[in-house]
Design an enzyme around this catalytic site. Structure first.
Site, PDB file in Angstrom:
ATOM      1  CG  HIS A   1      -2.310  -0.268  -7.967  1.00 37.00           C
ATOM      2  ND1 HIS A   1      -2.790   0.412  -6.881  1.00 37.00           N
ATOM      3  CD2 HIS A   1      -2.473  -1.585  -7.667  1.00 37.00           C
ATOM      4  CE1 HIS A   1      -3.235  -0.441  -5.965  1.00 37.00           C
ATOM      5  NE2 HIS A   1      -3.049  -1.664  -6.428  1.00 37.00           N
TER       6      HIS A   1
ATOM      7  NE  ARG B   1      -4.178  -1.742   0.267  1.00 40.49           N
ATOM      8  CZ  ARG B   1      -4.224  -2.863  -0.428  1.00 40.49           C
ATOM      9  NH1 ARG B   1      -3.212  -3.172  -1.232  1.00 40.49           N
ATOM     10  NH2 ARG B   1      -5.257  -3.675  -0.361  1.00 40.49           N
TER      11      ARG B   1
ATOM     12  CD  GLU C   1      -2.380   3.525  -5.951  1.00 43.42           C
ATOM     13  OE1 GLU C   1      -1.315   2.970  -5.649  1.00 43.42           O
ATOM     14  OE2 GLU C   1      -3.482   2.921  -6.002  1.00 43.42           O
TER      15      GLU C   1
END
Length: 317
Positions: free
Chosen positions: A283, A235, A264
């Site tokens: 990601h 994370r 993000e």
């Protein structure tokens, strides 16, 4: 039952099928849903809502009286107000362990790129063409065998990463609640300070909690060996990004690799975007076709089990 998928694009941008999910009810699939009002409008009569990153708050649940089930299309389920769902009798499920192998693979994709400068040398192949020698390298290359990998969190992905590290001949130490007698041979449990001080490579795989938030910060960086490599596929907020950026500039940290950031998509002023030796992927560690197929299959199984009054992967029992 009516099923509403709020943000299906990242799971299925067109290379998978929703048939397994849609065979279970009257199904509406939206690529993206931006606001709470859109959620309420689109899922107005739905008993089943699937979400990846769209927030399902107490207020949203209040405005969806038909809602009986929220399926999170991910392992982490912080996008749902779990206590509010429990209070309202709404079942919430997640998708565990679908991307374990893919995320562990990304750890080593980053690590090998850093230690062997794969992307840079490929991009600079013209330098080799101009070389007077049969090979060309202008910076150090690093062998992983014998180095110490420090893993923070030994869940499914942390353990998969540890096994790959062992296969490379690395020593593995881990910050974990598991004791030495239950760990595979070659994995040594240590405390936080020992891991920070002894690891050549630190890989983050722990959940984001108050105790792990910014576990990588100026204090922990000061404990680390000069030239350490830090990898974050967990994370974004597990690291204090400004502290990491400063450590990269001062070369206290040799490299930082991340598949996740604190915000993000990243904000324009993210301190890691324009610093040397910060390697960021958008990601995507979870997003192999194999992992997404597993995710889709488990999502359908979760819904089927709920419909048959035997829910599985429930996170708010």
């Amino acid at each position: 039952m009516k099923i509403c998928v709020l943000d299906g694009y990242t799971l299925n941008p067109g290379d998978l099928s929703w048939d397994a999910v849609c065979s279970l009810g009257e199904c509406s699939v939206y690529d993206r849903t931006a606001t709470a009002d859109e959620v309420v409008d689109r899922a107005a009569d739905a008993e089943i809502v699937l979400t990846n990153k769209v927030m399902i708050t107490d207020d949203v649940m209040e405005r969806l009286p038909a809602l009986r089930y929220v399926g999170v299309l991910a392992t982490g389920y912080n996008v749902v107000d779990i206590e509010a769902a429990r209070r309202r009798g709404i079942i919430v499920t997640n998708i565990p362990a679908y991307s374990t192998a893919s995320v562990a693979q990304m750890v080593f994709a980053h690590l090998l790129n850093i230690t062997n400068s794969v992307a840079r040398y490929s991009a600079e192949i013209g330098q080799w063409a101009r070389s007077r020698d049969f090979c060309y390298y202008d910076s150090g290359l690093t062998e992983l065998a014998g180095k110490t990998m420090g893993i923070v969190g030994l869940g499914n992905t942390g353990m998969a990463t540890a096994r790959i590290a062992l296969a490379f001949g690395m020593k593995v130490i881990a910050l974990t609640s598991k004791t030495a007698d239950v760990l595979p041979e070659g994995i040594v449990p240590v405390d936080r300070d020992t891991l920070m001080a002894e690891a050549d490579v630190i890989s983050l795989h722990c959940p984001l909690t108050e105790s792990t938030r910014e576990i990588i910060n100026a204090r922990s960086i000061a404990m680390m060996r000069p030239g350490v490599i830090v990898i974050n596929t967990g994370r974004g907020p597990l690291v204090a990004e400004a502290d990491v950026a400063e450590a990269l500039r001062s070369r206290r940290i040799a490299a930082y690799a991340a598949d996740v950031l604190s915000v993000e998509p990243p904000a324009a002023d993210n301190p890691l975007l324009n610093v040397e030796r910060a390697y960021t992927t958008p990601h995507i560690a979870w997003a192999t076709i194999e992992a997404r197929r597993r995710l889709m299959t488990i999502a359908a199984k979760n819904i089927s089990a709920f419909i048959n009054n035997n829910p599985i992967n429930v996170v708010n029992k």
